[in-house]
Design a protein around this motif. Structure first.
Motif: not given
Length: 224
Positions: A157-171
């Protein structure tokens, strides 16, 4: 799994991975008891990495780990309850190390999606060059026990969160959107894990540049 449950689990894993903080006690040669315990613990994690990464968890023994660490087995049981406890601590140590390297690489990259992806992927594949640590991270913790599976899942889940965060999209603003982001993130972690595992098991037959370029295509396709 809720964010609070995941954070509590990671705190527990980090306690497994981090040196214990016992009272300093008597000092020998200028080194306190807590420092000696921390050093022995890290020696056992280092030896565990080599043993798990060579013969695998199921063939590893306390004797082989202690022999490589050059420690009496009483020090093993002072630090760890069992070989599985050492495996979880060793996995958490390497997962936390990789997570930190990925976060640092992404944070210092240029502010574009491709730059963040390249930085993160280079950090990932550089980490996998340590074949023993890579095997612990990618192979050895699967299916050992529900407790070890839980540790593995928390870091996914932590790695998934980091990958999704790379898109710099709104939460995400809704539960459905948050669930979609979580599932996409986990799917991308799975893709990178499989690519990395194959790379390690085939003896790094493809260049790191090719691995980065091909994996960037997969990630960009999902995140752009």
């Amino acid at each position: 799994m809720s964010n609070s449950e995941m954070e509590q689990g990671l705190e527990s894993d980090n306690k497994d991975a981090a040196p214990s903080r016992a009272p300093s006690g008597r000092r020998y040669g200028g080194v306190g008891q807590a420092q000696r315990e921390a050093a022995r613990r890290m020696a056992l994690i280092g030896a565990g990495t080599a043993v798990f990464g060579t013969v695998g968890f199921r063939r590893a023994t306390v004797r082989s780990v202690c022999g490589l660490a050059k420690l009496n087995d009483r020090y093993f049981y002072a630090a760890f309850e069992s070989m599985e406890h050492l495996l979880r601590a060793t996995y958490a140590h390497h997962a936390q190390s990789l997570l930190g390297q990925l976060q640092a690489a992404v944070a210092t990259s240029a502010p574009t999606l491709d730059a963040r992806l390249d930085a993160g992927l280079h950090a990932f594949f550089t980490f996998l060059r340590d074949a023993h640590a890579a095997r612990v991270l990618l192979l050895e913790v699967m299916g050992v026990s529900p407790e070890t599976d839980a540790t593995y899942q928390r870091y996914l889940f932590e790695f998934a969160r980091l990958i999704i965060g790379m898109a710099d999209a709104p939460p995400p603003v809704s539960e459905d959107a948050a669930a979609d982001a979580r599932i996409v993130g986990l799917a991308l972690v799975g893709a990178m894990t499989n690519a990395g595992t194959a790379w390690v098991l085939t003896g790094y037959q493809d260049t790191e540049a090719r691995m980065v370029a091909c994996c960037r295509r997969v990630l960009r396709g999902a995140l752009a």
